[in-house]
Design an enzyme around this catalytic site. Sequence first.
Site, PDB file in Angstrom:
ATOM      1  N   ASP A  97     -69.129  -9.240 -29.899  1.00  0.00           N
ATOM      2  CA  ASP A  97     -68.347  -9.178 -28.667  1.00  0.00           C
ATOM      3  C   ASP A  97     -67.999  -7.728 -28.345  1.00  0.00           C
ATOM      4  O   ASP A  97     -67.599  -6.959 -29.234  1.00  0.00           O
ATOM      5  CB  ASP A  97     -67.059  -9.995 -28.823  1.00  0.00           C
ATOM      6  CG  ASP A  97     -66.311 -10.129 -27.518  1.00  0.00           C
ATOM      7  OD1 ASP A  97     -66.703 -10.987 -26.704  1.00  0.00           O
ATOM      8  OD2 ASP A  97     -65.339  -9.368 -27.305  1.00  0.00           O
ATOM      9  N   GLU A 124     -69.712 -10.893 -22.036  1.00  0.00           N
ATOM     10  CA  GLU A 124     -69.898  -9.701 -22.853  1.00  0.00           C
ATOM     11  C   GLU A 124     -70.195 -10.037 -24.313  1.00  0.00           C
ATOM     12  O   GLU A 124     -70.080  -9.189 -25.199  1.00  0.00           O
ATOM     13  CB  GLU A 124     -68.639  -8.826 -22.794  1.00  0.00           C
ATOM     14  CG  GLU A 124     -67.413  -9.373 -23.519  1.00  0.00           C
ATOM     15  CD  GLU A 124     -66.599 -10.343 -22.689  1.00  0.00           C
ATOM     16  OE1 GLU A 124     -65.442 -10.595 -23.052  1.00  0.00           O
ATOM     17  OE2 GLU A 124     -67.122 -10.854 -21.677  1.00  0.00           O
TER      18      GLU A 124
END
Length: 460
Positions: A330, A374
């Site tokens: 992440d 993301e």
Amino acid sequence: MVVSGYHAWLVSLIFLTAAPLMAGAACLYRARRGNYRRGWIALAVAMLLWGGGMAGNLYSGLLLDSWSGVGTFSMLLFILYGVPLILVLAVPEREHWLVRLIDAALALGLGYLFFRHTYAFAAMAEANPENLASLRSMFDIENLFIALFALIRFHTTADPAQRRFFGSFAIYAVLYLATAAFINHLHSDVYYGHWPDIAIGLPFLMLGGLALDDASEGDEASRASVSFEQAVRVGGPLMLPAMLLVVSAVLVRSHPVHAIAGCAAAILGYGFRNIFVQVRSLNAHDQLERLTLVDALTGLANRRQFDASLRREWARAHRTGEGLALLMIDVDHFKLLNDSFGHPVGDRRLHDVAQALAACATRASDIVARYGGEEFVAILPAVTPAQAMLVAETMRTAVARLGLRSPAPLGHVTVSVGIGHIDHVADGDVGALIAAADAALYEAKQGGRNRTMAHPAAPE
């Protein structure tokens, strides 16, 4: 014709030469307006050829004053008249130029063989009424074929401009079919200069009027079923080689060399055409399949490909007894980056991070994908926990070394990595591995971000 007396034939020939030329000019006018240019230009060329054939008759009558029959050149033009009509009916729109070139060559070959066949029959017709009847029937079949296929194309076309064109074409083709049958079967022994000549010009005058009609095409949709429309589109290109084979078969006795050449051209031409179309279709299919499996922004595998790959590697690990690791990655503080720098910059950062992650997966069996937003994932088959940790740390440091500017506390883009690992896949579901990687990622983010955490997968 009534008032010109002896020169009625001249008036008639001028009329029959001018009528198709005026129709061709009207078709060119329609083409210049941009409404299905390809079709209207093909009709204009056909009208020019027909008018040229009639002009040859006019030339013969003026200079030779003889009605011994249609000259070879005029007959060739009359035969070639059907070539552009068959092309626009048989060849689908938006084909590659090479495919169109092959179709054009087949159409020209068909026109030439039809000319040889017609000319041979015309020469024999003077001595044998049966040959004359066969010649008339052949023209009937050609005209009927064009009319029927024009009606089919009109019935299966949804585009308004094309539908308007094929509707006009169908009206002209049906009228021409009826007129040609009327002249050939009932008045073929009447010389030019009599009232039946008026009927010959009617289809051309009708076509000119339809081409000059400025009425809107409208938005009427095709009435045909989708399957029938697709069958016509797919089967249309078969029309040219099939007709070429039929004409070649008829020519076997009278012109065996031409017949063999026609058969070879039909088979090879359609074969080359099919090969080229199939290659393009496979390339398009591969490209489409790639688009469905690749994330457009990052160039990595997308979620769909990741899900399939993870199930496949899970089943393989179950068979081989080897370990399997899943990394969940992440981008830290990505919402802050987007809010501060804007989405275009955020997209560029995601692309750069993706390339860095992919470069760290050096084995052919490793798969890096965009999981969503993301978040990225990496599947590492046949690895130990230590090996998975090494790859994860390599990825984390590779992203940090990019030095991508970010409003995050460290001033540059970093990632957190969670590792889920299972030593041996027995029973259970792949969800256990995903849950382990997700739990490890949560621990990494809670622990301060820009770090790597591991979590063993518990079989379900």
